[in-house]
Design a protein around this motif. Structure first.
Motif, PDB file in Angstrom:
ATOM      1  N   ILE A 128     -29.589   6.308  63.077  1.00  0.00           N
ATOM      2  CA  ILE A 128     -28.807   7.059  62.094  1.00  0.00           C
ATOM      3  C   ILE A 128     -28.805   8.513  62.535  1.00  0.00           C
ATOM      4  N   ARG A 129     -27.642   9.056  62.779  1.00  0.00           N
ATOM      5  CA  ARG A 129     -27.507  10.404  63.340  1.00  0.00           C
ATOM      6  C   ARG A 129     -27.498  11.448  62.221  1.00  0.00           C
ATOM      7  N   SER A 130     -28.660  11.674  61.648  1.00  0.00           N
ATOM      8  CA  SER A 130     -28.759  12.537  60.467  1.00  0.00           C
ATOM      9  C   SER A 130     -28.296  13.964  60.743  1.00  0.00           C
ATOM     10  N   ASP A 131     -28.550  14.482  61.943  1.00  0.00           N
ATOM     11  CA  ASP A 131     -28.153  15.850  62.249  1.00  0.00           C
ATOM     12  C   ASP A 131     -26.632  16.001  62.207  1.00  0.00           C
ATOM     13  N   ARG A 132     -25.915  14.986  62.679  1.00  0.00           N
ATOM     14  CA  ARG A 132     -24.454  15.063  62.659  1.00  0.00           C
ATOM     15  C   ARG A 132     -23.903  14.831  61.260  1.00  0.00           C
ATOM     16  N   ILE A 133     -24.552  13.949  60.519  1.00  0.00           N
ATOM     17  CA  ILE A 133     -24.091  13.654  59.163  1.00  0.00           C
ATOM     18  C   ILE A 133     -24.124  14.910  58.304  1.00  0.00           C
ATOM     19  N   LYS A 134     -25.096  15.801  58.568  1.00  0.00           N
ATOM     20  CA  LYS A 134     -25.199  17.040  57.801  1.00  0.00           C
ATOM     21  C   LYS A 134     -24.003  17.958  58.015  1.00  0.00           C
ATOM     22  N   ARG A 135     -23.243  17.727  59.082  1.00  0.00           N
ATOM     23  CA  ARG A 135     -22.063  18.561  59.332  1.00  0.00           C
ATOM     24  C   ARG A 135     -20.926  18.260  58.359  1.00  0.00           C
ATOM     25  N   ASN A 136     -20.929  17.054  57.785  1.00  0.00           N
ATOM     26  CA  ASN A 136     -19.843  16.672  56.887  1.00  0.00           C
ATOM     27  C   ASN A 136     -19.749  17.643  55.713  1.00  0.00           C
ATOM     28  N   THR A 151     -15.027  13.826  51.081  1.00  0.00           N
ATOM     29  CA  THR A 151     -15.758  14.154  52.289  1.00  0.00           C
ATOM     30  C   THR A 151     -14.781  14.454  53.410  1.00  0.00           C
ATOM     31  N   ILE A 152     -15.010  15.572  54.106  1.00  0.00           N
ATOM     32  CA  ILE A 152     -14.327  15.828  55.374  1.00  0.00           C
ATOM     33  C   ILE A 152     -15.295  15.402  56.463  1.00  0.00           C
ATOM     34  N   ASN A 153     -14.883  14.415  57.243  1.00  0.00           N
ATOM     35  CA  ASN A 153     -15.788  13.776  58.197  1.00  0.00           C
ATOM     36  C   ASN A 153     -15.877  14.576  59.492  1.00  0.00           C
ATOM     37  N   LEU A 154     -17.016  15.235  59.701  1.00  0.00           N
ATOM     38  CA  LEU A 154     -17.252  16.016  60.917  1.00  0.00           C
ATOM     39  C   LEU A 154     -18.365  15.432  61.770  1.00  0.00           C
ATOM     40  N   SER A 155     -18.858  14.239  61.404  1.00  0.00           N
ATOM     41  CA  SER A 155     -20.056  13.714  62.059  1.00  0.00           C
ATOM     42  C   SER A 155     -19.742  12.921  63.321  1.00  0.00           C
ATOM     43  N   LYS A 156     -18.694  12.123  63.313  1.00  0.00           N
ATOM     44  CA  LYS A 156     -18.433  11.281  64.478  1.00  0.00           C
ATOM     45  C   LYS A 156     -17.924  12.134  65.627  1.00  0.00           C
ATOM     46  N   PRO A 157     -18.460  11.909  66.826  1.00  0.00           N
ATOM     47  CA  PRO A 157     -17.990  12.692  67.979  1.00  0.00           C
ATOM     48  C   PRO A 157     -16.539  12.392  68.301  1.00  0.00           C
ATOM     49  N   GLU A 158     -15.841  13.412  68.820  1.00  0.00           N
ATOM     50  CA  GLU A 158     -14.458  13.228  69.211  1.00  0.00           C
ATOM     51  C   GLU A 158     -14.371  12.387  70.484  1.00  0.00           C
ATOM     52  N   VAL A 407     -11.440   2.890  48.425  1.00  0.00           N
ATOM     53  CA  VAL A 407     -11.071   2.139  47.229  1.00  0.00           C
ATOM     54  C   VAL A 407     -12.008   2.479  46.076  1.00  0.00           C
ATOM     55  N   MET A 408     -13.295   2.649  46.381  1.00  0.00           N
ATOM     56  CA  MET A 408     -14.302   2.884  45.349  1.00  0.00           C
ATOM     57  C   MET A 408     -14.413   4.359  44.949  1.00  0.00           C
ATOM     58  N   GLY A 409     -13.592   5.238  45.570  1.00  0.00           N
ATOM     59  CA  GLY A 409     -13.536   6.614  45.092  1.00  0.00           C
ATOM     60  C   GLY A 409     -14.185   7.657  45.962  1.00  0.00           C
ATOM     61  N   LEU A 410     -14.494   7.322  47.226  1.00  0.00           N
ATOM     62  CA  LEU A 410     -15.042   8.296  48.164  1.00  0.00           C
ATOM     63  C   LEU A 410     -14.026   8.524  49.274  1.00  0.00           C
ATOM     64  N   ALA A 411     -13.384   9.689  49.275  1.00  0.00           N
ATOM     65  CA  ALA A 411     -12.397  10.018  50.307  1.00  0.00           C
ATOM     66  C   ALA A 411     -13.105  10.357  51.604  1.00  0.00           C
ATOM     67  N   ILE A 412     -12.619   9.799  52.703  1.00  0.00           N
ATOM     68  CA  ILE A 412     -13.109  10.147  54.032  1.00  0.00           C
ATOM     69  C   ILE A 412     -11.933  10.775  54.772  1.00  0.00           C
ATOM     70  N   LEU A 413     -11.882  12.090  54.764  1.00  0.00           N
ATOM     71  CA  LEU A 413     -10.738  12.818  55.290  1.00  0.00           C
ATOM     72  C   LEU A 413     -11.006  13.293  56.709  1.00  0.00           C
ATOM     73  N   PRO A 414      -9.962  13.437  57.515  1.00  0.00           N
ATOM     74  CA  PRO A 414     -10.153  13.797  58.929  1.00  0.00           C
ATOM     75  C   PRO A 414     -10.752  15.182  59.116  1.00  0.00           C
ATOM     76  N   GLY A 415     -11.548  15.339  60.168  1.00  0.00           N
ATOM     77  CA  GLY A 415     -12.252  16.589  60.430  1.00  0.00           C
ATOM     78  C   GLY A 415     -11.343  17.778  60.627  1.00  0.00           C
ATOM     79  N   ARG A 416     -10.104  17.541  61.056  1.00  0.00           N
ATOM     80  CA  ARG A 416      -9.171  18.656  61.269  1.00  0.00           C
ATOM     81  C   ARG A 416      -8.953  19.486  60.018  1.00  0.00           C
ATOM     82  N   LEU A 417      -9.178  18.868  58.839  1.00  0.00           N
ATOM     83  CA  LEU A 417      -8.871  19.564  57.585  1.00  0.00           C
ATOM     84  C   LEU A 417      -9.782  20.759  57.337  1.00  0.00           C
ATOM     85  N   GLU A 418     -10.985  20.772  57.912  1.00  0.00           N
ATOM     86  CA  GLU A 418     -11.887  21.885  57.638  1.00  0.00           C
ATOM     87  C   GLU A 418     -11.237  23.212  58.021  1.00  0.00           C
TER      88      GLU A 418
END
Length: 513
Positions: A128-136, A151-158, A407-418
């Motif tokens: 579990i890449r906790s250091d990257r998850i904190k970037r979200n 959530t704006i997803n910044l954790s997964k590497p490009e 569906v359950m109410g947690l948006a996972i939006l692309p990192g570009r939005l930051e």
């Protein structure tokens, strides 16, 4: 600092996290030397203090050394990840030992403590890449449906161009067949497939079938787990799905478990391997109330409710898991063939089916609960990506599929939005917002939406970013409305009730014949 000193610091980390004992020091050191191709080490007896250092800080100089000495092909996320999994695999016990510890903890302290300890282990070995998850970037937004999670997803590497190029030069392999297959445990990885030497899984019996529990390396919520079938078989929503979900929450009542739908557009990103997602988290949809309640004559112990939610959700509750599964199956079979042209809803086009369900199971107040989210994947000339899919007007924020988590109410939006939202906020506070937004390629896609925000709200430098966050939340609610098969209108609600009547359901206070 010599590389051997960095190895010693990692060993101290392993001792502190109780991944190894003092009896394992020499063995682990030699495994690390082997992983790093260190053939003539200079060992120092000096103990390295790592109490203030995170694992990512301990690994960073090793990445740099590996790139400089040619141990990795390039100093990129792809090759750092391949190396870190190899390194931390040296600290991960054999799979059987992890399972033994899990079962022992479960027997003594219960399933909640067992999953918590397994999660902590997965963090400690850097699966579990906790250091990257904190970037979200995350926040909640108040909407007509309650608070939604954004959530704006910044954790997964490009995507790594060098790794993509390298993968093309390698022989093609179908081992493991996908990233969910059990064969990933201990796999060394390659530029086009992640390394998994530090992955461990827990066997789970669902019905009479073998499944496995693991965590997502980039968790979106607390204890975000994946439950995968032991065989590489495609996803299929059926009565077996409901039986499996309810079996899991019987064994792990502190977790929910759900499945993506089994059709393209409305399904998840991996339809080729049957799997579920779950975790120890209460989503906004779980908090949503039921607006009306019914009974199904053939399932007298089960209550059916329509959930107040932007998507079309039937909630079933019962003391009996077997009856609940039967009721869910009856609804699924009815839905598979259901059409309502007045609601623009067709069950199939020729032989191509369009209707399916996204199911989610949980325990609540001693009852079994299943949420059945009605889905349809038909496309049209007006909506070529899907009629019940985010529409063109919101593609500047999100155009990807709406899967189980959203569906359950947690948006996972692309990192570009930051960065795009920061620039949009600045533009709205400028003397000529329209001109500034038009001039910037990255922000111009947001122009119409941003200007509509400006027309209805007083935007200042102090509140601009907060207002945009709130408006993104409102837009996410609209995205979910787009994905709902029965719309949040009088006509849509009437159409939903027509389907409930089609099921033969009666208002809850009506006598069951």
């Amino acid at each position: 600092m010599a590389i051997e000193r960095h190895v010693e610091r990692l060993i101290r980390y392993g001792l502190q996290k109780e991944l190894i004992s003092y009896l394992d020091i020499e063995y682990t050191r030699n495994r690390l030397y082997e992983a790093l191709h260190i053939t003539h080490p200079e060992v120092s007896e000096q103990k390295e203090n790592v109490s203030a250092a995170s694992l990512s800080d301990l690994l960073a100089p090793i990445y740099e050394w590996a790139a400089e000495t040619g141990r990795i092909a390039a100093d990129t996320d792809t090759y750092r990840d391949l190396l870190s999994a190899k390194i931390m695999g040296c600290f991960a016990p054999q799979p059987s030992e992890i399972v033994r510890r899990f079962e022992e903890t479960k027997a003594v302290h219960g399933p909640e403590q067992a999953t918590k300890a397994f999660y902590r282990f997965s963090e400690d070995v850097y699966y579990i890449r906790s250091d990257r998850i904190k970037r979200n970037v995350g926040w909640t937004a108040e909407t007509a449906y309650g608070k939604l999670d954004i959530t704006i997803n910044l954790s997964k590497p490009e995507k790594d161009p060098k790794a993509i190029a390298a993968a093309k030069e390698q022989p093609q392999s179908d081992y493991p067949r996908c990233v969910l297959c059990k064969e990933n445990v201990g796999y060394e990885g390659r530029p086009d497939h992640p390394a998994r030497q530090n992955l461990r899984v827990i066997p789970v019996i669902l019905g009479d079938e073998q499944w496995f529990l693991q965590f997502s390396p980039y968790v979106y919520y607390r204890e975000h787990c994946i439950v995968l079938k032991d065989r590489h078989e495609p996803m299929k929503i059926s009565k077996k799905t409901f039986d499996r979900l309810l079996s899991f929450v019987s064994q792990y009542p502190h977790y929910f478990l759900g499945s993506n739908a089994d059709l393209p557009i409305v399904g998840g990103s991996i339809l080729s391997h049957d799997h579920f997602q779950g975790g120890n988290y209460e989503f906004p949809m779980a908090r949503a109330e039921t607006e009306s309640r019914y009974r199904l004559p053939d399932y007298p112990k089960t209550v059916l409710g329509i959930v107040k939610w932007p998507m079309s959700v039937i909630r079933l509750q019962s003391e009996s898991a077997s009856e609940l599964s039967g009721a869910a199956d009856a609804i699924l079979r009815a839905w598979r063939g259901y059409s309502d042209e007045a609601a623009d809803l067709l069950a199939c086009s020729g032989e191509t089916p369009h209707n399916t369900i996204t199911p989610i199971a949980r325990r609540r107040n001693g009852l079994f609960e299943l949420d059945l989210v009605l889905r349809n994947n038909r496309a049209s000339d007006e909506h070529p990506l899907g009629i019940f899919h985010p529409h063109q007007e919101v593609h500047h924020l999100k155009k990807e599929n709406i899967g189980l988590i959203e569906v359950m109410g947690l948006a996972i939006l692309p990192g570009r939005l930051e960065q795009e939202m920061k620039y949009t906020a600045e533009a709205l506070c400028s003397p000529d917002p329209e001109a500034v937004l038009t001039a910037d390629l990255s922000a111009s896609k947001h122009k119409d939406w941003a200007l509509s925000v400006l027309h209805k709200r007083k935007v200042t430098k102090e509140n601009a970013e907060q207002i945009l966050k709130e408006e993104i939340g409102h837009a996410f609610a609209r995205i979910l409305e787009h994905a709902g098969v029965f719309k949040q209108t009088e006509e849509g609600r009437a159409a939903f009730r027509r389907f409930i009547r089609h099921l033969g359901a009666l208002p809850e206070k009506s006598p069951i014949p």
